[in-house]
Design a protein around this motif. Structure first.
Motif, PDB file in Angstrom:
ATOM      1  N   UNK A 157       0.052 -13.472   2.803  1.00 49.60           N
ATOM      2  CA  UNK A 157      -0.383 -12.578   3.978  1.00 49.60           C
ATOM      3  C   UNK A 157      -0.498 -11.153   3.829  1.00 49.60           C
ATOM      4  N   UNK A 158       0.339 -10.766   3.478  1.00 48.45           N
ATOM      5  CA  UNK A 158       0.677  -9.268   3.040  1.00 48.45           C
ATOM      6  C   UNK A 158      -0.265  -8.811   1.996  1.00 48.45           C
ATOM      7  N   UNK A 159      -0.334  -9.684   0.897  1.00 47.61           N
ATOM      8  CA  UNK A 159      -1.193  -9.420  -0.184  1.00 47.61           C
ATOM      9  C   UNK A 159      -2.713  -9.509   0.052  1.00 47.61           C
ATOM     10  N   UNK A 160      -2.912 -10.483   0.917  1.00 47.63           N
ATOM     11  CA  UNK A 160      -4.233 -10.692   1.250  1.00 47.63           C
ATOM     12  C   UNK A 160      -4.840  -9.619   2.120  1.00 47.63           C
ATOM     13  N   UNK A 161      -4.030  -9.204   3.056  1.00 53.71           N
ATOM     14  CA  UNK A 161      -4.162  -7.936   4.189  1.00 53.71           C
ATOM     15  C   UNK A 161      -4.492  -6.821   3.487  1.00 53.71           C
ATOM     16  N   UNK A 162      -3.726  -6.771   2.262  1.00 54.55           N
ATOM     17  CA  UNK A 162      -3.687  -5.140   1.352  1.00 54.55           C
ATOM     18  C   UNK A 162      -5.094  -5.521   0.608  1.00 54.55           C
ATOM     19  N   UNK A 163      -5.495  -6.643   0.245  1.00 50.39           N
ATOM     20  CA  UNK A 163      -6.694  -6.550  -0.507  1.00 50.39           C
ATOM     21  C   UNK A 163      -7.955  -6.212   0.647  1.00 50.39           C
ATOM     22  N   UNK A 164      -7.824  -6.789   1.631  1.00 48.17           N
ATOM     23  CA  UNK A 164      -8.772  -6.752   2.537  1.00 48.17           C
ATOM     24  C   UNK A 164      -9.153  -5.238   3.118  1.00 48.17           C
TER      25      UNK A 164
END
Length: 270
Positions: free
Chosen positions: A87-94
């Motif tokens: 989730x952290x990686x996905x949020x950072x990408x977003x």
């Protein structure tokens, strides 16, 4: 000393009672084991052993249960940590994508502003104005009168407002008598059969502009009726119609100042 006959008879009776009495296990046991059978601490000792065995069994059982629960919790915690990392990686990408899109949008917006307010002629020379092409400057605002749409595209009041917002403006708001006369005069020269929507409608039994202010001069408009919006007919005055009827519209936006142009060009040059 000789026994009396009576004593001898009693002895015979006692012996007979001993012979007829049932034989107990402890009577058959050797003398040292008879002590065990006759010991009063034997039941207590047996209970203690039973309790000890029970406690050991419960300890083994609960240790096994706790061990299984610990393994399960560790596994679930690892899964949660993995999901949290994803989730952290996905949020950072977003966030990164959003920042990139915002930057592209701002660049495109700046370019659009320059092209709209400072169009280039055939010699690529730009001449800037306070209003974009197709808009008319009246006092400190820019207006566009949708009277020549091809094909005609009348809209409800809500649809008309949404259309104006898509152009970077909103439905027109008239602040004073002078501005009203100028706008009505402009409409008189470009009339449409059913008039132009304005940013004025009835809210809570009161005529209210879309900027939150009330209509200050009641003589400009008919008495308020719920579900009605205002239409300008030019020099014929204003009228009240149902907001779901379809009309053309007047959009307005703030005219740009010199500072606005400077800020726009500085951003575009970054």
């Amino acid at each position: 000393m000789s026994r009396k006959p009576a004593d001898e008879a009693e002895g015979v009776i006692e012996d007979n009672e001993d012979v007829n009495a049932p034989v107990r296990p402890e009577d058959k046991a050797p003398p040292d084991q008879r002590l065990l059978f006759s010991s009063p601490s034997l039941p207590l000792l047996a209970v203690c052993w039973i309790l000890l065995l029970l406690i050991m069994g419960l300890r083994i059982y609960f240790s096994s249960v706790i061990s299984e629960q610990n393994v399960k919790l560790i596994k679930e915690n690892q899964e949660l940590m993995k999901e949290n990392q994803e989730l952290k990686e996905n949020f950072t990408k977003q966030i990164k994508d959003l920042e990139d899109n915002c930057e592209k949008f701002n660049v495109n917006r700046a370019q659009w502003t320059i092209d709209s307010y400072c169009p280039a002629d055939t010699h690529k020379v730009r001449k800037c104005s306070a209003c974009q092409r197709g808009w008319t400057k009246i006092q400190k605002s820019c207006f566009v009168f949708h009277n020549g749409e091809a094909p005609p595209d009348p809209k409800t009041w809500e649809e008309a407002r949404e259309n104006c917002r898509g152009r970077g403006g909103d439905l027109v708001v008239v602040h004073d008598e002078e501005e009203k006369n100028v706008i009505d005069g402009k409409i008189t020269h470009i009339p449409v059969p059913n008039g132009y929507w304005m940013g004025l409608r009835v809210e809570g039994g009161t005529w209210k502009w879309i900027d939150g202010t009330n209509l200050t001069d009641a003589s400009w408009m008919e008495p308020p009726a719920e579900g009605h919006c205002a239409v300008s007919l030019g020099n014929k005055g204003w009228t009240s119609v149902k907001c779901d009827e379809k009309r053309t519209r007047i959009c307005s936006q703030k005219a740009l100042s010199v500072d606005d142009f400077i800020q726009g060009f500085n951003f575009y040059r970054k």
